[in-house]
Design a protein around this motif. Structure first.
Motif, PDB file in Angstrom:
ATOM      1  N   VAL A  39       0.869  -1.176   0.000  1.00 46.84           N
ATOM      2  CA  VAL A  39       0.000   0.000   0.000  1.00 46.84           C
ATOM      3  C   VAL A  39       0.904   1.223   0.000  1.00 46.84           C
ATOM      4  N   VAL A  40       0.761   2.042  -1.035  1.00 45.19           N
ATOM      5  CA  VAL A  40       1.625   3.215  -1.182  1.00 45.19           C
ATOM      6  C   VAL A  40       0.909   4.477  -0.740  1.00 45.19           C
ATOM      7  N   GLY A  41      -0.386   4.528  -0.930  1.00 42.32           N
ATOM      8  CA  GLY A  41      -1.158   5.697  -0.551  1.00 42.32           C
ATOM      9  C   GLY A  41      -2.635   5.421  -0.720  1.00 42.32           C
ATOM     10  N   GLU A  42      -3.433   6.448  -0.556  1.00 40.73           N
ATOM     11  CA  GLU A  42      -4.891   6.330  -0.616  1.00 40.73           C
ATOM     12  C   GLU A  42      -5.385   5.750  -1.937  1.00 40.73           C
ATOM     13  N   ARG A  43      -4.672   6.018  -3.027  1.00 40.69           N
ATOM     14  CA  ARG A  43      -5.109   5.548  -4.352  1.00 40.69           C
ATOM     15  C   ARG A  43      -4.029   4.771  -5.099  1.00 40.69           C
ATOM     16  N   HIS A  44      -3.097   4.182  -4.332  1.00 37.24           N
ATOM     17  CA  HIS A  44      -2.004   3.432  -4.952  1.00 37.24           C
ATOM     18  C   HIS A  44      -1.734   2.142  -4.178  1.00 37.24           C
ATOM     19  N   VAL A  45      -1.817   1.007  -4.895  1.00 38.57           N
ATOM     20  CA  VAL A  45      -1.450  -0.299  -4.351  1.00 38.57           C
ATOM     21  C   VAL A  45      -0.607  -0.973  -5.421  1.00 38.57           C
ATOM     22  N   LEU A  46       0.640  -1.275  -5.102  1.00 39.87           N
ATOM     23  CA  LEU A  46       1.585  -1.804  -6.080  1.00 39.87           C
ATOM     24  C   LEU A  46       2.049  -3.204  -5.698  1.00 39.87           C
ATOM     25  N   ASP A  47       2.579  -3.914  -6.681  1.00 36.29           N
ATOM     26  CA  ASP A  47       3.158  -5.243  -6.473  1.00 36.29           C
ATOM     27  C   ASP A  47       4.587  -5.248  -7.011  1.00 36.29           C
ATOM     28  N   PRO A  48       5.529  -4.642  -6.271  1.00 34.12           N
ATOM     29  CA  PRO A  48       6.919  -4.629  -6.741  1.00 34.12           C
ATOM     30  C   PRO A  48       7.543  -6.025  -6.627  1.00 34.12           C
ATOM     31  N   GLU A  49       8.736  -6.169  -7.190  1.00 34.91           N
ATOM     32  CA  GLU A  49       9.418  -7.465  -7.102  1.00 34.91           C
ATOM     33  C   GLU A  49       9.916  -7.755  -5.686  1.00 34.91           C
ATOM     34  N   PHE A  50      10.453  -6.742  -5.026  1.00 37.72           N
ATOM     35  CA  PHE A  50      11.017  -6.927  -3.687  1.00 37.72           C
ATOM     36  C   PHE A  50      10.686  -5.729  -2.798  1.00 37.72           C
ATOM     37  N   ALA A  51      10.551  -6.000  -1.509  1.00 37.57           N
ATOM     38  CA  ALA A  51      10.460  -4.942  -0.505  1.00 37.57           C
ATOM     39  C   ALA A  51      11.312  -5.375   0.675  1.00 37.57           C
ATOM     40  N   LEU A  52      12.156  -4.496   1.136  1.00 40.97           N
ATOM     41  CA  LEU A  52      13.005  -4.762   2.294  1.00 40.97           C
ATOM     42  C   LEU A  52      12.371  -4.046   3.480  1.00 40.97           C
ATOM     43  N   LEU A  53      12.002  -4.844   4.489  1.00 42.27           N
ATOM     44  CA  LEU A  53      11.308  -4.313   5.662  1.00 42.27           C
ATOM     45  C   LEU A  53      12.199  -4.439   6.889  1.00 42.27           C
ATOM     46  N   PRO A  54      12.109  -3.494   7.812  1.00 41.17           N
ATOM     47  CA  PRO A  54      12.905  -3.597   9.038  1.00 41.17           C
ATOM     48  C   PRO A  54      12.320  -4.647   9.975  1.00 41.17           C
ATOM     49  N   GLY A  55      13.183  -5.408  10.629  1.00 44.79           N
ATOM     50  CA  GLY A  55      12.718  -6.396  11.601  1.00 44.79           C
ATOM     51  C   GLY A  55      11.868  -7.480  10.981  1.00 44.79           C
ATOM     52  N   THR A  56      10.962  -8.010  11.764  1.00 45.35           N
ATOM     53  CA  THR A  56      10.057  -9.059  11.297  1.00 45.35           C
ATOM     54  C   THR A  56       8.723  -8.418  10.948  1.00 45.35           C
ATOM     55  N   PRO A  57       8.310  -8.524   9.687  1.00 51.46           N
ATOM     56  CA  PRO A  57       7.049  -7.891   9.287  1.00 51.46           C
ATOM     57  C   PRO A  57       5.833  -8.559   9.918  1.00 51.46           C
ATOM     58  N   ASP A  58       4.785  -7.797  10.078  1.00 51.72           N
ATOM     59  CA  ASP A  58       3.504  -8.305  10.589  1.00 51.72           C
ATOM     60  C   ASP A  58       2.753  -8.903   9.402  1.00 51.72           C
ATOM     61  N   HIS A  59       2.691 -10.220   9.331  1.00 52.47           N
ATOM     62  CA  HIS A  59       2.082 -10.897   8.187  1.00 52.47           C
ATOM     63  C   HIS A  59       0.557 -10.885   8.231  1.00 52.47           C
ATOM     64  N   ARG A  60      -0.015 -10.272   9.252  1.00 54.39           N
ATOM     65  CA  ARG A  60      -1.478 -10.200   9.334  1.00 54.39           C
ATOM     66  C   ARG A  60      -2.039  -9.028   8.543  1.00 54.39           C
ATOM     67  N   ARG A  61      -1.156  -8.178   8.016  1.00 58.68           N
ATOM     68  CA  ARG A  61      -1.617  -7.027   7.237  1.00 58.68           C
ATOM     69  C   ARG A  61      -0.595  -6.721   6.152  1.00 58.68           C
ATOM     70  N   LEU A  62      -1.042  -5.958   5.163  1.00 61.60           N
ATOM     71  CA  LEU A  62      -0.146  -5.567   4.084  1.00 61.60           C
ATOM     72  C   LEU A  62       0.783  -4.457   4.556  1.00 61.60           C
ATOM     73  N   PRO A  63       2.032  -4.493   4.138  1.00 64.98           N
ATOM     74  CA  PRO A  63       2.940  -3.412   4.526  1.00 64.98           C
ATOM     75  C   PRO A  63       2.593  -2.121   3.794  1.00 64.98           C
ATOM     76  N   HIS A  64       2.915  -1.016   4.400  1.00 64.54           N
ATOM     77  CA  HIS A  64       2.746   0.304   3.793  1.00 64.54           C
ATOM     78  C   HIS A  64       4.127   0.763   3.328  1.00 64.54           C
ATOM     79  N   ALA A  65       4.157   1.502   2.241  1.00 63.91           N
ATOM     80  CA  ALA A  65       5.425   1.977   1.687  1.00 63.91           C
ATOM     81  C   ALA A  65       6.265   2.733   2.710  1.00 63.91           C
ATOM     82  N   SER A  66       5.615   3.445   3.626  1.00 62.33           N
ATOM     83  CA  SER A  66       6.348   4.222   4.628  1.00 62.33           C
ATOM     84  C   SER A  66       7.138   3.337   5.588  1.00 62.33           C
ATOM     85  N   GLU A  67       6.831   2.043   5.626  1.00 59.51           N
ATOM     86  CA  GLU A  67       7.515   1.100   6.520  1.00 59.51           C
ATOM     87  C   GLU A  67       8.701   0.414   5.851  1.00 59.51           C
ATOM     88  N   THR A  68       8.914   0.647   4.575  1.00 57.80           N
ATOM     89  CA  THR A  68       9.952  -0.083   3.852  1.00 57.80           C
ATOM     90  C   THR A  68      11.285   0.635   3.888  1.00 57.80           C
TER      91      THR A  68
END
Length: 123
Positions: A78-107
């Motif tokens: 989730v990138v914003g109110e009107r943007h949802v993307l499927d990139p090839e890779f996202a690097l997230l800090p720590g262990t991501p919460d798999h119960r929800r989709l990550p937001h771009a601000s967390e990457t």
């Protein structure tokens, strides 16, 4: 969802409801879609050069010890109110919460391989 003339402008929330309900599962040739500026846009087919670059990046991450769970492969982001993307890779800090989709601000890093879609992706 707002109606502007004949165009439906989708929010990230409404788009994800469509995805969860399976309403986008029947795209041509098993394709996928993304939400770009409120528009549902089918993704370009991925050719052999795309696969080559994807595998080279994956090997490069692995050689540096960057693996799951911090490296998420083909996440829905989730990138914003009107943007949802499927990139090839996202690097997230720590262990991501798999119960929800990550937001771009967390990457920490987002990688999109844009071989056939480069012109469209750059606007």
């Amino acid at each position: 969802m707002a109606v502007v003339g004949e165009r439906l402008v989708w929010t990230a929330e409404r788009y994800l409801q469509l995805v969860d309900a399976g309403l986008l599962d029947d795209l041509a040739d098993g394709g996928r879609a993304e939400l770009l500026a409120g528009d549902i846009v089918t993704e370009m087919p991925q050719g052999s050069l795309h696969l080559f670059v994807f595998r080279a990046l994956q090997a490069s991450f692995a050689a540096r010890g960057i693996v799951a769970p911090t490296l998420v492969v083909t996440p829905t982001l989730v990138v914003g109110e009107r943007h949802v993307l499927d990139p090839e890779f996202a690097l997230l800090p720590g262990t991501p919460d798999h119960r929800r989709l990550p937001h771009a601000s967390e990457t920490l890093l987002v990688v999109e391989v844009a071989v056939t879609s480069r012109e469209r992706d750059l606007g």
